[in-house]
Write an enzyme that holds these catalytic residues in place. Structure first.
Site, mmCIF file in Angstrom:
data_model
loop_
_atom_site.group_PDB
_atom_site.id
_atom_site.type_symbol
_atom_site.label_atom_id
_atom_site.label_comp_id
_atom_site.label_asym_id
_atom_site.label_seq_id
_atom_site.Cartn_x
_atom_site.Cartn_y
_atom_site.Cartn_z
ATOM 1 N N VAL A 205 1.523 -1.295 0.106
ATOM 2 C CA VAL A 205 0.090 -0.101 0.349
ATOM 3 C C VAL A 205 1.229 1.273 -0.498
ATOM 4 O O VAL A 205 1.921 1.325 0.636
ATOM 5 C CB VAL A 205 -0.988 -0.099 1.516
ATOM 6 C CG1 VAL A 205 -2.003 1.037 1.080
ATOM 7 C CG2 VAL A 205 -1.741 -1.510 2.091
ATOM 8 N N HIS A 206 0.587 1.834 -1.218
ATOM 9 C CA HIS A 206 1.299 3.695 -0.793
ATOM 10 C C HIS A 206 0.697 4.710 -1.796
ATOM 11 O O HIS A 206 1.175 5.402 -1.533
ATOM 12 C CB HIS A 206 2.883 3.139 -1.477
ATOM 13 C CG HIS A 206 3.180 2.907 -3.007
ATOM 14 N ND1 HIS A 206 2.654 2.014 -3.614
ATOM 15 C CD2 HIS A 206 3.497 4.018 -3.440
ATOM 16 C CE1 HIS A 206 3.065 2.283 -4.770
ATOM 17 N NE2 HIS A 206 3.462 3.462 -4.953
#
Ligand code: UD1
Ligand code: UDP
Length: 367
Positions: A205-206
């Site tokens: 997740v980014h």
């Protein structure tokens, strides 16, 4: 044959991986000047890829570092302008959709060299994403546009870009084919993390739209924590900072179902992908890589640029909806036959051939 001088601009993790097969193909017959903007600078987001993929050290590291969009892009533009003027390459080659891509595109479009864009024609149609702005503007400045699929080429056509478009396939497919065997042989990441093939979910997740919205971030973490098998989660520094700012870090770190690790190198990441039961991600590259390695992908976004993977039934868009994430992580629906998308693993060579023919033509026109 004219010997080309190509100046390649990279700056962020996925660009080192995308540039690796192209650099290799390019350097067989031509000259490359490699410029690292310094957008990513941590060893785990930058240095590790140069070491393990045997990418030549950058000729220039502009050391731009982190910052707001305007400051970061402007700083890159100023420093790149000098390098491009000094080096006077035939072509400037840019990858993907980061601020490093846009900075190089804007500078080059007002200078002599041709501008070539790898991963042209992708659209999320979400104008809130900084990457959407970067990729649309870059495409519209480019002389040569390397599209990974026919649909990406059609998108360019629909936007009025008729010349210089080539469907080459995806360079990340070339990259993963090149390292998959080595990852199986050399990576010890599964043993180190106490994991077994086929028994865990790999998550990343980014995306700013998720990290910068505490409610979305929390909903995603809750969904991942509810998976019915361990979730290995290499955490991007942006996400670590966001989890800490939202007071979620301790909860995630203490979640027995989530195995938090620092970002890993490409060989370890490909090994983790190869061994995963399925993948949950908001990354662009990881969605495709999951497909290449025959993994179901649960995409933590509301839309994707890689629409073919969704249409093929291998990728499910779940946004930041905890229930949808939980359901998709547990789904046992059978997967359809896998079509061949994004080329045959020879995108890099095709790109080099087009660059070479284009420069030949332009040099003779200029004479
Ligand atoms: C950037 C790209 C994104 C790409 C991603 C790949 C833009 C607008 N975004 O996002 O498209 O998917 O790279 O990973 O170009 N940081 C560190 N160490 C580093 C680099 C960053 O700690 O080496 C932290 C800093 O707090 C920084 C934050 O991460 O402010 C965000 O970094 P930045 O490069 O601005 O964007 P990414 O989220 O990495
Ligand atoms: N990747 C990696 N280590 C990690 C996470 C990702 O090597 O810990 C690789 C992954 O294989 C893919 C690329 O980084 O090739 C994707 O980068 P990222 O998700 O940061 O960016 P995006 O593709 O979303 O722009």
């Amino acid at each position: 044959m004219t010997r080309l001088k190509v100046l390649s601009v990279v700056g962020a993790r996925p660009q080192f991986i995308k540039a690796f097969p192209v650099s290799k193909a390019l350097r067989r017959e031509h000259d490359e000047v490699l410029v690292h903007t310094g957008q990513h600078y941590d060893e785990s987001l930058s240095g590790v890829f140069f070491d393990e993929l045997d990418i030549p050290k950058p000729d220039y590291n502009l050391g731009v570092g982190s910052g707001g969009h305007a400051a970061q892009t402007a700083e890159m533009m100023q420093r790149l302008d000098t390098v491009i003027a000094d080096e006077a390459p035939d072509v400037v080659l840019v990858y993907g959709d980061t601020n490093s891509t846009l900075a190089a595109a804007l500078v080059t479009s007002k200078r002599e060299p041709r501008l070539a864009h790898v991963e042209a024609g992708l659209r999320s149609h979400n104008w809130e994403m900084p990457e959407e702005v970067n990729r649309v503007l870059t495409d519209h400045c480019s002389d040569l546009l390397f599209a990974p699929s026919e649909s990406a080429a059609s998108t360019l056509e629909a936007e009025g870009i008729h010349d210089g478009v080539y469907v080459t396939g995806d360079v990340q497919y070339d990259a993963i084919l090149a390292v998959r065997g080595a990852a199986r042989e050399r990576s010890t990441v599964l043993e180190e993390l106490g994991l077994r093939d086929g028994e865990y979910v790999l998550a990343t997740v980014h995306r700013a739209g998720n990290t910068d919205d505490p409610a979305r971030l929390e909903a995603i973490m809750t969904g991942l924590g509810d998976a019915d098998r361990p979730v290995v989660f290499p955490v991007h520094p942006r996400t670590e900072n966001a989890l800490k700012a939202a007071d979620l870090w301790t909860r995630v770190a203490e979640d027995e179902n989530i195995v938090l690790v620092d970002p890993v190198g490409y060989l370890d990441f490909v090994r983790l992908l190869d061994g995963a039961e399925r993948v949950a991600t908001d990354s662009g590259g990881v969605q495709k890589e999951a497909f290449y390695l025959d993994k179901r992908c649960v995409t933590l976004r509301d839309e994707t640029e890689w629409v073919e993977t969704v249409d093929a039934g291998w990728n499910t868009l779940v946004g930041a909806d905890t229930d949808a994430i939980r359901t998709a992580l547990q789904s046992t629906d059978s997967l359809p036959d896998k079509p061949s998308l994004y080329g045959d693993g020879t995108a890099a060579q095709r790109i080099v051939e087009v660059l070479s023919a284009d420069t030949e033509q332009h040099t003779s026109t200029r004479r």
